[in-house]
Design a protein around this motif. Structure first.
Motif, PDB file in Angstrom:
ATOM      1  N   VAL A 202     -88.739 -55.773  28.622  1.00  0.00           N
ATOM      2  CA  VAL A 202     -88.575 -57.030  29.355  1.00  0.00           C
ATOM      3  C   VAL A 202     -89.553 -58.079  28.834  1.00  0.00           C
ATOM      4  N   GLU A 226     -81.964 -55.069  31.951  1.00  0.00           N
ATOM      5  CA  GLU A 226     -81.395 -55.495  33.227  1.00  0.00           C
ATOM      6  C   GLU A 226     -79.973 -54.984  33.404  1.00  0.00           C
ATOM      7  N   SER A 249     -80.791 -54.815  43.802  1.00  0.00           N
ATOM      8  CA  SER A 249     -80.199 -55.668  42.768  1.00  0.00           C
ATOM      9  C   SER A 249     -80.134 -57.113  43.233  1.00  0.00           C
ATOM     10  N   TYR A 252     -83.597 -58.801  42.985  1.00  0.00           N
ATOM     11  CA  TYR A 252     -83.939 -59.151  41.605  1.00  0.00           C
ATOM     12  C   TYR A 252     -83.067 -60.307  41.111  1.00  0.00           C
ATOM     13  N   LEU A 278     -74.973 -60.273  35.253  1.00  0.00           N
ATOM     14  CA  LEU A 278     -75.833 -59.790  36.337  1.00  0.00           C
ATOM     15  C   LEU A 278     -75.168 -59.971  37.697  1.00  0.00           C
TER      16      LEU A 278
END
Length: 298
Positions: A202, A226, A249, A252, A278
Motif C-alpha cells: 500500500v 485493496e 469494507s 475503508y 472498490l
C-alpha cells in the motif's frame, strides 16, 4: 490402515492444516481415519477431488470460525484495522526522516491487532496530531524539515497532494472507532499477523499505471491489495452469511471516497475505474450474505 509415517497420511495431514486449530483438535484424527480407511491400497497421493474438498472445507470452516460474536463490533474493529494500515503506509516511505512517528504509527497498529484498544487510542492520537501538523506546515512536538521527502517506496513529498482536513479525517475514523469499541467494555479479538503484509504494497508508489504527472496517483500495488482484501470480504460474507466484512469494507471505502472527492478536479478514467471496482466489491460484500441466506431457505 496405513503404517505410521506413510506418505499418504503425511499429505492428508498437510491438507487438514487448512482447517482451524480448534477444529483439527476436535475432529482431525477422526477425519484422518476416515480418509485413510477409504483410500485404495498402495495409494501415495490424495485424489484431486479429496484434496480440493479438504481445502475448500477448511476455508469454509476458518471463515465460519471467524464469524462469531457481534458482527457490527467485529466489523468496526476490522474497519479500524484497515484504515490504521493505510495511515501507517502513508508514513512508511518517510521512516528515515520521521523514525519516531513511523514507529508510533506501527505501534498503534500493533495495539489494534492485539486488541489493546486504549493503548492504540493514545498512540493513534499522538501520531494524528503530528501528521496533521506536518500537513499544515506546523512544527508540533519536534522540529521537522519541510517538505519531508521519502527515503524509498515513493518519489513524492509527504502529503504533497493532501490536505490537513483529509489527513485528520483518516485518523479521526480510527479514533472514533476505538472510542466506540472501548465504550462497549468488551475485549476485542486479536487479528492476524497477515495485516502487516499489506503495509508495504500500500505504501509503494509502483508499479505506476496512471499518466506521469497525475495529481493524485494511485499505485497498482495499492489497488491490487485493496482488490484482494475486498474480494476476501465478499468471499467471507458469502461463506459465513455474515455482514462483518461488509461493514469493514464500507468503513475503508469511506476513507478512499473521501480522498477522491477532495481531488475531484484531478480525477481521470483510471481513478473512476479504481473507485468503481472498490464500490462494486463493497456492494457485493453487503449483498452476498442476503443472497446466500435466501438460497438456503428455498
Amino acid at each position: 490402515m496405513t503404517a505410521p509415517g506413510d506418505p499418504l497420511e503425511r499429505r492428508y495431514r498437510r491438507l487438514l492444516l487448512a482447517y482451524p486449530r480448534p477444529y483439527r483438535r476436535a475432529h482431525g484424527d477422526e477425519l484422518l481415519d476416515v480418509l485413510l480407511e477409504d483410500a485404495a491400497p498402495g495409494r501415495r497421493m490424495p485424489v484431486l477431488r479429496e484434496a480440493w474438498g479438504l481445502l475448500t472445507g477448511g476455508l469454509r470452516s476458518r471463515v465460519t470460525h471467524q464469524a462469531t460474536g457481534s458482527a457490527w463490533e467485529d466489523g468496526l474493529h476490522l474497519g479500524v484495522t484497515a484504515v490504521a494500515v493505510a495511515n501507517l503506509a502513508a508514513l512508511l516511505p518517510y521512516a528515515r526522516e520521521l523514525p519516531l512517528w513511523t514507529l508510533l504509527s506501527a505501534s498503534a497498529l500493533l495495539a489494534i491487532l492485539r486488541g489493546r484498544l486504549r493503548t492504540a487510542f493514545a498512540l493513534t492520537l499522538l501520531t494524528a496530531v503530528k501528521a496533521v501538523a506536518l500537513a499544515s506546515g506546523r512544527q508540533w512536538f519536534d522540529v521537522t524539515v519541510l517538505p519531508v521527502y521519502p527515503g524509498g517506496l515513493s518519489g513524492r513529498a509527504l502529503f504533497q497532494d493532501g490536505d490537513p482536513f483529509l489527513v485528520a479525517a483518516g485518523y479521526a475514523i480510527v479514533l472514533i472507532g476505538l472510542v466506540v469499541l472501548v465504550s462497549l467494555r468488551r475485549p476485542a479479538r486479536a487479528r492476524s499477523w497477515w495485516w502487516w503484509a499489506a503495509v508495504v504494497p500500500v505504501a509503494w508508489a509502483g508499479p505506476a499505471w496512471m499518466p506521469e504527472g497525475t495529481e493524485h496517483p494511485i499505485s497498482l500495488s495499492r489497488m491490487a491489495v485493496e482488490t484482494v482484501a475486498l474480494g476476501l470480504a465478499v468471499t467471507g460474507g458469502y461463506l459465513a452469511r455474515d455482514h462483518r466484512w461488509a461493514m469493514a469494507s464500507g468503513i475503508y471505502l469511506l476513507v478512499v471516497l473521501g480522498e477522491l472527492a477532495f481531488h475531484t478536479q484531478d480525477l481521470g478514467r483510471q481513478h473512476l475505474a479504481y473507485a468503481g471496482i472498490l464500490v462494486l466489491l463493497t456492494t457485493a460484500a453487503a449483498f452476498v450474505p442476503l443472497r446466500q441466506r435466501r438460497h438456503c431457505l428455498d
